[in-house]
Design a protein around this motif. Structure first.
Motif, PDB file in Angstrom:
ATOM      1  N   PRO A 206      17.705   5.673 -10.158  1.00 45.32           N
ATOM      2  CA  PRO A 206      16.424   5.954 -10.805  1.00 45.32           C
ATOM      3  C   PRO A 206      16.577   6.314 -12.274  1.00 45.32           C
ATOM      4  CG  PRO A 206      17.104   7.826  -9.484  1.00 45.32           C
ATOM      5  CD  PRO A 206      18.114   6.745  -9.234  1.00 45.32           C
ATOM      6  N   VAL A 207      15.592   5.879 -13.063  1.00 42.12           N
ATOM      7  CA  VAL A 207      15.496   6.251 -14.475  1.00 42.12           C
ATOM      8  C   VAL A 207      14.046   6.607 -14.762  1.00 42.12           C
ATOM      9  CG1 VAL A 207      17.439   4.847 -15.242  1.00 42.12           C
ATOM     10  CG2 VAL A 207      15.172   3.838 -15.144  1.00 42.12           C
ATOM     11  N   LEU A 208      13.827   7.325 -15.843  1.00 38.71           N
ATOM     12  CA  LEU A 208      12.479   7.735 -16.229  1.00 38.71           C
ATOM     13  C   LEU A 208      11.787   6.570 -16.928  1.00 38.71           C
ATOM     14  CD1 LEU A 208      10.685  10.284 -16.132  1.00 38.71           C
ATOM     15  CD2 LEU A 208      11.422  10.776 -18.458  1.00 38.71           C
ATOM     16  N   VAL A 209      10.666   6.088 -16.371  1.00 39.82           N
ATOM     17  CA  VAL A 209      10.028   4.884 -16.892  1.00 39.82           C
ATOM     18  C   VAL A 209       8.514   5.048 -16.937  1.00 39.82           C
ATOM     19  CG1 VAL A 209      11.860   3.391 -15.994  1.00 39.82           C
ATOM     20  CG2 VAL A 209       9.837   3.815 -14.605  1.00 39.82           C
ATOM     21  N   ASP A 210       7.904   4.158 -17.714  1.00 41.71           N
ATOM     22  CA  ASP A 210       6.462   3.964 -17.715  1.00 41.71           C
ATOM     23  C   ASP A 210       6.178   2.824 -16.742  1.00 41.71           C
ATOM     24  OD1 ASP A 210       3.836   3.008 -18.259  1.00 41.71           O
ATOM     25  OD2 ASP A 210       3.893   3.914 -20.251  1.00 41.71           O
ATOM     26  N   LYS A 242       4.991   9.544 -16.707  1.00 41.95           N
ATOM     27  CA  LYS A 242       6.277   8.901 -16.460  1.00 41.95           C
ATOM     28  C   LYS A 242       6.724   9.197 -15.018  1.00 41.95           C
ATOM     29  CE  LYS A 242       7.085   7.239 -20.626  1.00 41.95           C
ATOM     30  NZ  LYS A 242       8.188   7.806 -21.441  1.00 41.95           N
ATOM     31  N   VAL A 243       7.440   8.255 -14.429  1.00 40.16           N
ATOM     32  CA  VAL A 243       7.945   8.427 -13.074  1.00 40.16           C
ATOM     33  C   VAL A 243       9.437   8.109 -13.039  1.00 40.16           C
ATOM     34  CG1 VAL A 243       5.727   7.913 -11.986  1.00 40.16           C
ATOM     35  CG2 VAL A 243       7.335   6.055 -12.427  1.00 40.16           C
ATOM     36  N   MET A 244      10.121   8.657 -12.047  1.00 38.71           N
ATOM     37  CA  MET A 244      11.552   8.440 -11.886  1.00 38.71           C
ATOM     38  C   MET A 244      11.764   7.452 -10.734  1.00 38.71           C
ATOM     39  SD  MET A 244      14.562   9.396 -13.061  1.00 38.71           S
ATOM     40  CE  MET A 244      14.565  11.057 -13.694  1.00 38.71           C
ATOM     41  N   ILE A 245      12.070   6.200 -11.070  1.00 39.15           N
ATOM     42  CA  ILE A 245      12.263   5.175 -10.053  1.00 39.15           C
ATOM     43  C   ILE A 245      13.413   4.248 -10.457  1.00 39.15           C
ATOM     44  CG2 ILE A 245       9.873   5.159  -9.233  1.00 39.15           C
ATOM     45  CD1 ILE A 245       9.453   2.640 -10.921  1.00 39.15           C
ATOM     46  N   ASP A 246      13.851   3.456  -9.492  1.00 40.18           N
ATOM     47  CA  ASP A 246      14.849   2.418  -9.739  1.00 40.18           C
ATOM     48  C   ASP A 246      14.100   1.145 -10.137  1.00 40.18           C
ATOM     49  OD1 ASP A 246      16.663   0.282  -9.497  1.00 40.18           O
ATOM     50  OD2 ASP A 246      17.824   1.323  -7.976  1.00 40.18           O
ATOM     51  N   PRO A 247      14.222   0.687 -11.385  1.00 44.05           N
ATOM     52  CA  PRO A 247      13.456  -0.487 -11.826  1.00 44.05           C
ATOM     53  C   PRO A 247      13.742  -1.745 -11.017  1.00 44.05           C
ATOM     54  CG  PRO A 247      14.380   0.678 -13.716  1.00 44.05           C
ATOM     55  CD  PRO A 247      15.012   1.260 -12.486  1.00 44.05           C
ATOM     56  N   TYR A 296       0.318  12.156  -9.333  1.00 46.07           N
ATOM     57  CA  TYR A 296       1.034  10.912  -9.056  1.00 46.07           C
ATOM     58  C   TYR A 296       0.556   9.808  -9.994  1.00 46.07           C
ATOM     59  CZ  TYR A 296       2.454  12.973  -4.569  1.00 46.07           C
ATOM     60  OH  TYR A 296       2.980  13.780  -3.599  1.00 46.07           O
ATOM     61  N   VAL A 297       1.407   8.800 -10.163  1.00 44.79           N
ATOM     62  CA  VAL A 297       0.971   7.527 -10.720  1.00 44.79           C
ATOM     63  C   VAL A 297       0.784   6.588  -9.528  1.00 44.79           C
ATOM     64  CG1 VAL A 297       1.484   5.589 -12.225  1.00 44.79           C
ATOM     65  CG2 VAL A 297       2.201   7.891 -12.880  1.00 44.79           C
ATOM     66  N   ARG A 298      -0.419   6.020  -9.435  1.00 40.10           N
ATOM     67  CA  ARG A 298      -0.738   5.156  -8.298  1.00 40.10           C
ATOM     68  C   ARG A 298      -0.715   3.695  -8.731  1.00 40.10           C
ATOM     69  NH1 ARG A 298      -6.423   6.200  -6.006  1.00 40.10           N
ATOM     70  NH2 ARG A 298      -6.988   5.167  -7.962  1.00 40.10           N
ATOM     71  N   LEU A 299       0.074   2.911  -8.005  1.00 43.25           N
ATOM     72  CA  LEU A 299       0.156   1.473  -8.237  1.00 43.25           C
ATOM     73  C   LEU A 299      -0.508   0.773  -7.059  1.00 43.25           C
ATOM     74  CD1 LEU A 299       1.279  -1.181  -9.473  1.00 43.25           C
ATOM     75  CD2 LEU A 299       3.449  -0.680  -8.317  1.00 43.25           C
ATOM     76  N   PHE A 300      -1.614   0.068  -7.345  1.00 40.73           N
ATOM     77  CA  PHE A 300      -2.332  -0.664  -6.314  1.00 40.73           C
ATOM     78  C   PHE A 300      -2.018  -2.152  -6.433  1.00 40.73           C
ATOM     79  CE2 PHE A 300      -5.984   2.349  -5.152  1.00 40.73           C
ATOM     80  CZ  PHE A 300      -5.525   2.465  -3.857  1.00 40.73           C
ATOM     81  N   ILE A 301      -1.696  -2.797  -5.313  1.00 39.86           N
ATOM     82  CA  ILE A 301      -1.547  -4.250  -5.249  1.00 39.86           C
ATOM     83  C   ILE A 301      -2.502  -4.746  -4.174  1.00 39.86           C
ATOM     84  CG2 ILE A 301       0.012  -6.188  -4.835  1.00 39.86           C
ATOM     85  CD1 ILE A 301       1.564  -2.878  -5.589  1.00 39.86           C
ATOM     86  N   SER A 302      -3.529  -5.464  -4.583  1.00 42.17           N
ATOM     87  CA  SER A 302      -4.585  -5.899  -3.659  1.00 42.17           C
ATOM     88  C   SER A 302      -4.717  -7.410  -3.681  1.00 42.17           C
ATOM     89  CB  SER A 302      -5.921  -5.260  -4.042  1.00 42.17           C
ATOM     90  OG  SER A 302      -5.822  -3.859  -4.139  1.00 42.17           O
ATOM     91  N   LEU A 362       0.973   2.439  -3.870  1.00 38.78           N
ATOM     92  CA  LEU A 362       2.285   3.060  -4.049  1.00 38.78           C
ATOM     93  C   LEU A 362       2.110   4.261  -4.971  1.00 38.78           C
ATOM     94  CD1 LEU A 362       2.940   0.199  -3.006  1.00 38.78           C
ATOM     95  CD2 LEU A 362       4.928   0.180  -4.509  1.00 38.78           C
ATOM     96  N   TYR A 363       2.420   5.455  -4.468  1.00 33.61           N
ATOM     97  CA  TYR A 363       2.227   6.687  -5.218  1.00 33.61           C
ATOM     98  C   TYR A 363       3.592   7.266  -5.602  1.00 33.61           C
ATOM     99  CZ  TYR A 363      -2.547   6.592  -3.363  1.00 33.61           C
ATOM    100  OH  TYR A 363      -3.833   6.229  -3.037  1.00 33.61           O
ATOM    101  N   PHE A 364       3.814   7.421  -6.902  1.00 33.84           N
ATOM    102  CA  PHE A 364       5.081   7.985  -7.385  1.00 33.84           C
ATOM    103  C   PHE A 364       4.786   9.293  -8.121  1.00 33.84           C
ATOM    104  CE2 PHE A 364       5.721   3.369  -7.283  1.00 33.84           C
ATOM    105  CZ  PHE A 364       6.863   3.287  -6.504  1.00 33.84           C
ATOM    106  N   PRO A 365       5.503  10.372  -7.791  1.00 37.53           N
ATOM    107  CA  PRO A 365       5.223  11.662  -8.442  1.00 37.53           C
ATOM    108  C   PRO A 365       5.515  11.615  -9.937  1.00 37.53           C
ATOM    109  CG  PRO A 365       7.226  11.780  -7.096  1.00 37.53           C
ATOM    110  CD  PRO A 365       6.589  10.464  -6.796  1.00 37.53           C
ATOM    111  N   ILE A 366       4.618  12.199 -10.710  1.00 34.29           N
ATOM    112  CA  ILE A 366       4.774  12.238 -12.168  1.00 34.29           C
ATOM    113  C   ILE A 366       5.876  13.231 -12.531  1.00 34.29           C
ATOM    114  CG2 ILE A 366       3.651  12.947 -14.321  1.00 34.29           C
ATOM    115  CD1 ILE A 366       1.049  11.851 -13.218  1.00 34.29           C
ATOM    116  N   VAL A 367       6.743  12.826 -13.448  1.00 38.97           N
ATOM    117  CA  VAL A 367       7.833  13.674 -13.932  1.00 38.97           C
ATOM    118  C   VAL A 367       7.455  14.189 -15.313  1.00 38.97           C
ATOM    119  CG1 VAL A 367      10.273  13.763 -14.566  1.00 38.97           C
ATOM    120  CG2 VAL A 367       9.536  12.354 -12.630  1.00 38.97           C
TER     121      VAL A 367
END
Length: 508
Positions: A206-210, A242-247, A296-302, A362-367
């Motif tokens: 994981p890295v800190l990303v937008d 910003k969220v901490m995820i693996d791009p 959270y940052v919410r990513l919706f794919i519909s 997809l909900y990712f906690p804000i860092v």
């Protein structure tokens, strides 16, 4: 003042009640109903007065209600009077929903009255379903992670022996067979890595990303992947946390979700990808009870495709469950997405209706910017495999086959070897005073000392001895389970000979 007969007090109590309250006579005719009743069942003020209580019941129960009441009035049997039970109610629009019903009886001035208190169980049932799904997936994940770990040990033996054969002067024909076998073993390793992602035991970076930037980077690839018949729309908020995820895992998740959506729209259709900040609080928890409150940052794919059946929705994230077996579906795509999101500290939701489409959230906690986002480590590896100079490596491994292979691999790199079957035996050997340069130890072992415990004792008592740990699990998982820290680098099974060589050389 006789408060039991004060109509103003009764009216105030009924109007203050959050649950539905109904007063009916001995025939089941509704005499009073509070505002919560009308709201619950979809009726306007006063619409229920004079109607039979049967109107609030599904047909099967409504046809039996009068018989129940007659039996009670004749015999006095208090089957449901004074106790509660779960039943089903029917709204004015015909929809049926779960209720908890409590019934009381009052005899006032020779008139028999029945008071019913009805509590909507819809949210509780949703919460129970979410919890049951989460528990089921956790159980499957534990089983999957254990199986993948065992397969990694087997693959370590297979890959290691093949590489040793390859390095010991195989002829051209043999090299071709070995290369094919290695390629197949690598495919097996890829499969176990995907299973470990589902089990939330994958090796994420994981890295800190937008999240908006990461999705933009994936859009070009998505448009090429899904074809010209499909339109991708985006709706990104102007600012997001910003969220901490693996791009890499995020891109894989987006591709999996996009391909699933494409398959649901064989004649073409539209995707919507939206990103925005969202705060999960008590109001939101009414619908999604399995998610921890917070920002959270919410990513919706519909998509606007065919939608999913209730059974497909219930099992969507289970590994190897697929509705596309006839088209080569493996059932691992959504399982990997689920594992990636949960291992990233996030949450995933699924909403779908047949004929209307499907939406994944997809909900990712804000860092916070002040939080430690970690450091990226870059290294340049030489093309040649580095070799040792007769340094002594203590191989600590409880699996006899893996231990035997590890000794062979280490010796082939120019090192001398000692061996121990577990952490306790290794510690005794160290205390004996024998010269050891590096301890190469598995993490999960029987006995008193696991890999982290052994490494801690070596750091404290034998500071000149270097330590390299290895495991079929990811380090972030075993760290929390075994009480270790991130000070120790972990070589993940199955590994190549070059990986082992570089790690050992780096310690020296």
């Amino acid at each position: 003042m006789n408060t039991t007969r004060d109509p103003a007090l009764l009216t105030a109590l009924m109007e203050a009640a959050a649950d539905a309250v109904i007063v009916a006579d001995r025939t089941g005719c509704i005499l009073r109903a509070n505002p919560a009743t009308g709201k619950l069942f979809g009726y306007g003020d006063g619409d229920l007065i004079g109607q039979k209580v049967n109107v609030l019941m599904p047909e099967a129960l409504a046809s039996l209600h009068d018989t129940f009441m007659e039996h009670h009035l004749k015999t006095g049997e208090r089957r449901i009077i004074g106790s509660g039970r779960n039943v089903e109610g029917k709204r004015q629009d015909g929809t049926v929903f779960p209720l908890h019903l409590s019934v009381g009886r009052a005899d006032i001035d020779g008139q028999i009255l029945f008071i019913g208190i009805l509590h909507d169980l819809t949210e509780r049932h949703m919460a129970d379903e979410v919890l049951a799904r989460s528990q089921r997936l956790d159980a499957v994940g534990q089983l999957t992670g254990g199986i993948a770990h065992d397969f990694n040990n087997l693959l370590t033996v297979i890959i290691g022996n093949l590489e040793l054969l390859q390095m010991r002067g195989a002829d051209a024909r043999q090299r071709g067979l070995i290369d094919d076998a290695l390629a197949s073993a690598e495919l097996g390793a890829d499969l176990t890595s995907r299973l470990l992602v589902f089990a939330r035991k994958g090796n994420l970076k994981p890295v800190l990303v937008d999240l908006r930037e990461q999705c933009q980077n994936a859009l070009a690839l998505l448009r090429r992947t899904i074809g010209a018949r499909y339109t991708i729309r985006t709706d990104f908020a102007d600012t997001v946390g910003k969220v901490m995820i693996d791009p890499v895992q995020l891109q894989s998740a987006l591709i999996n979700l996009a391909l699933n959506a494409r398959d649901a729209m064989p004649d073409g259709g539209e995707f919507l990808i939206s990103i925005a900040d969202v705060i999960i609080d008590d109001d939101y928890m009414a619908q999604e009870t399995d998610i921890v409150p917070g920002s959270y940052v919410r990513l919706f794919i519909s998509d606007d495709g065919a939608g999913m059946t209730l059974e497909a929705q219930r099992r969507a994230f289970e590994p190897f469950f697929t509705t596309k077996a006839d088209r080569g579906g493996t059932g691992l795509g959504l399982a990997m997405v689920y594992g990636f999101v949960r291992q990233s500290g996030g949450h995933i939701t699924l909403y779908s209706e047949l004929g209307h489409g499907t939406s994944f959230g997809l909900y990712f906690p804000i860092v916070r910017e002040t939080q430690d986002a970690g450091e990226a480590i870059a290294s340049v590896m030489p093309t040649a495999i580095p070799r040792g100079s007769a340094e002594v490596v203590l191989v600590v491994e409880d699996n006899p086959r893996v231990r035997k292979l590890s000794i062979e691999r280490v010796r082939d790199l120019g090192y001398k070897t000692l061996e121990a079957a577990n952490g306790d035996d290794a510690y005794v050997l160290l205390q004996s005073g024998v010269h050891i340069d590096i301890v190469f130890s598995d993490l999960v072992m029987p006995g008193t000392l696991n890999g982290y415990d052994l490494a801690a004792k070596i750091r404290e008592e034998f500071p000149d001895v270097r330590v390299l740990l290895t495991s079929g699990y990811a380090s972030d998982v075993v760290t929390s389970k075994l009480g270790g820290t991130k000070r120790y680098d972990v070589l993940h099974k199955p590994y190549r000979q070059s990986d082992l060589a570089k790690r050992l050389q780096a310690l020296l």
